[in-house]
Design a protein around this motif. Structure first.
Motif: not given
Lengths: 494, 159
Positions: A423-429, B4-7, B69-74, B76-79
């Motif tokens: 969910e944090r990575s926006e992958i649907p469940l 950038t290396f991203n999500q 995707a370029q705005t979704h840096s790694i 973002t997961i911890w945002k």
């Protein structure tokens, strides 16, 4: 009639009504979804008779979807994703001092929508099942792929991420003894893994535990959602409004049912489509979003009608219409019932009982919904952190109780963390769950089909129904690129 | 354009890694009898692995070329994750793991009481409410699972 009266026995009625009451509670609390309500009660359904278990699931899905509209109307916080569209005009009506009218209309339209959905199911499903008898391994393979792909296409966000989730789900379904050769795949000598991954703990983990983990980060934000107002249900003018909008209720209910019947599209998609259609066809389209009754009627009729729709592919083809029917299919298999066209012949009594439960649930929805609205202020004084603690322990005990097995609790933990990260990575469940359910069906039909044709794929694309299903699949994926290409060409020529 | 290396890259790499692992594992599976080994147990997982690898490659490429995707840096997961909340997440997961490992030996009610107490504490429930809620939840579980549905819960050395 025997089926109809058989559902009024106490051992069916009591768990059914209790589950519906639980649905009001879970649906009314923002952050808790209808799927989670179903996930919480599924372990309990294994300890009651098949029809009582199915009644619990049907009942809880209707009440939780409706109850999600209560905080949507009064707090502008949808209780479940299916109430997203109901927020727009319901909350505006509340601000105008018409909150009681909005929620009364909502309750009645939910019951009418649910009724229409079930009636369409009753008339369409048996006829469709006769057509489904013509299906062989080749057609079932495409149907499974179509159901899965639709879930990936319709789910919000990136289509590729939906497909990744779907493939992961199907891969998980391959763990355990191979049904054709008896070879244990990805078991690493572990007996539990040889038995395969049970989908209920996966689902409890993905939807229950991940939600609890997610709530840790939203607990403070949700603390602001307080409510201290007495709600008076109004009967005055409701009848008049219903009468004036009977066509809209019918339109939204039918649209909701049809959307629900598409595998992967649930009550939330149905509500938005019905709202959009109502806005487009209404004379008061400029009033939408500013608190008009049509903006309340359309989504609330559609989201409950969608529940009946989701049962059409589930019962006729064994393809779940959404995550809730995916759970139901899993539960039915645990009872030894195999959904599909033959269920209408072999399990006629049970099918009629399911129809009867769907119809009577609308009456119970009116009663329990009324009580739910009245006790709404109490709901919101209940601390959310305690509710989440309860969900966690019930998820753990519930998953253990299925097979008296701690391995399943481990599965809950793993998929809970996975669901949180996804969910944090926006992958649907949802595609993952559907992949897990439909994976064995797709594999079995693909392999048997290929063995029959000695490895040739021709039969999959030459039989009339097969080729039609394959064409729908291709069109579904190419629709967006073709549409944008055509629009570009039209623009250039004009 | 600076990449950038991203999500999306991480998701793509994970997909390729999972797909490749499955392909390596299925090498030890027995072969099928019909043409192209379609009746073998490796056939379907292999098809899925190739699909996952293709999706992974697509995901990596979209990580380079998609402006979104370029705005979704790694990061973002911890945002939005504060360190205190992240600690709570870890504690709850570890508590559940310890619960799974010890419940059979110690006993269901003792372990559950401790587990629930820790979870509610980390969720910010005050001591008195924590105690009452834990007792109420355990009483409901006892009533529903042990009494009504006769589920045998591990008794262990305590209870």
């Amino acid at each position: 009639m025997q089926a109809f009266f058989s559902i009024f026995q106490l051992h069916v009625l009591i768990p059914w009504l209790l589950a519906m009451a639980l649905g009001i509670f879970v649906g009314g609390i923002p952050g808790l979804t209808a799927t989670m309500a179903v996930a919480l009660i599924v372990p309990l359904t294994y300890h009651v008779e098949a029809i009582a278990g199915i009644a619990m699931i049907i009942g809880v899905s209707f009440t939780s979807i409706f109850a999600g509209d209560i905080p949507a109307t009064f707090l502008r916080v949808p209780g479940t994703p299916a109430s997203g569209a109901a927020v727009l005009d319901g909350y505006q009506m509340h601000l105008k001092g018409q909150g009681s009218l909005a929620i009364t209309l909502d309750l009645i339209c939910s019951a009418i929508g649910g009724l229409v959905g079930i009636l369409i199911l009753i008339f369409v499903a048996p006829a469709l099942s006769r057509f489904a008898l013509k299906f062989t391994h080749f057609e079932y393979f495409w149907l499974g792929v179509l159901g899965l792909s639709m879930s990936a296409v319709i789910s919000r966000g990136s289509r590729i991420k939906g497909l990744i989730s779907m493939v992961l789900g199907v891969l998980v379904s391959t763990i355990g003894i191979d049904i054709t050769t008896g070879y244990p795949r990805f078991a690493f000598g572990n007996i539990q893994l040889m038995e395969g991954i049970e989908f209920i703990p996966v689902m409890i983990g993905l939807f229950g535990i991940s939600e609890v983990l997610r709530s840790i980060f939203t607990m403070e934000d949700m603390a602001g959602a307080v409510f201290d107002e007495k709600i008076k249900l109004t009967s005055r003018s409701v009848g008049k409004v219903i009468n004036e909008n009977k066509l809209l209720i019918t339109q939204s209910s039918v649209v909701g049912t049809l959307i629900g019947a598409l595998p992967g599209a649930g009550a939330d998609v149905a509500a938005w489509v019905a709202y959009g259609l109502a806005k487009r066809t209404s004379k008061n389209s400029d009033q939408f979003g500013a608190g008009c009754v049509e903006g309340v009627i359309a989504p609330t009729s559609a989201n409950n009608a969608a529940i009946g729709g989701t049962w059409i592919p589930a019962l006729v083809f064994g393809i779940p219409g959404d995550t809730i029917t995916a759970i139901v299919l899993g539960a039915m298999m645990m009872y030894g019932l195999k959904p599909g066209p033959l269920v209408f012949e072999g399990e006629r009594l049970l099918v009629n009982q399911i129809f009867s439960v769907g119809l009577v649930s609308q009456l119970f929805l009116l009663i329990l919904g009324y009580i739910g609205i009245k006790s709404f202020t109490w709901f919101f004084r209940f601390p959310r952190n305690i509710v989440f603690g309860g969900i966690l322990i019930f998820s753990v005990v519930g998953s253990f109780a299925i097979r008296n097995n701690l391995f399943d609790v481990g599965v809950v933990l793993i998929f809970g963390i996975l669901g949180f990260v996804m969910e944090r990575s926006e992958i649907p469940l949802a595609p993952l769950i559907l992949g897990l359910i439909l994976g064995p069906m797709i594999e079995e039909n693909l392999r048997i089909g290929l063995i029959k044709t000695s490895g040739s794929f021709a039969a999959f694309v030459t039989r009339p129904i097969s080729v039609s299903l394959a064409t729908i699949l291709v069109v579904m994926f190419l629709w967006d690129p073709i549409k944008s290409l055509v629009l570009k060409l039209v623009k250039r020529h004009s | 354009m600076k990449w950038t290396f991203n999500q999306e890259h991480i998701i793509g790499i994970l997909c390729i890694a999972i797909g490749t692992t499955v392909l390596i594992l299925t090498k030890s599976f027995p072969g099928g009898t019909a043409a192209a080994e379609i009746s073998g147990p490796a056939f379907f997982p292999n098809v899925l692995s190739y699909g996952l690898i293709i999706l992974g490659i697509y995901q990596i490429l979209s990580g380079f070329f998609s402006p979104k995707a370029q705005t979704h840096s790694i990061s973002t997961i911890w945002k939005g994750m504060r360190s205190k909340e992240f600690l709570n997440l870890v504690i709850i997961c570890v508590a559940l793991l310890i619960y799974i490992l010890t419940v059979k030996k110690v006993g269901f009610y003792a372990t559950s009481a401790l587990f629930l107490g820790v979870v509610l504490w980390r969720l910010g429930v005050k001591f008195r409410n924590n105690l009452i809620s834990t007792l109420v939840f355990l009483a409901v579980i006892y009533l529903v699972f042990s009494k009504i549905f006769a589920v045998t819960l591990p008794s262990g050395i305590l209870f």
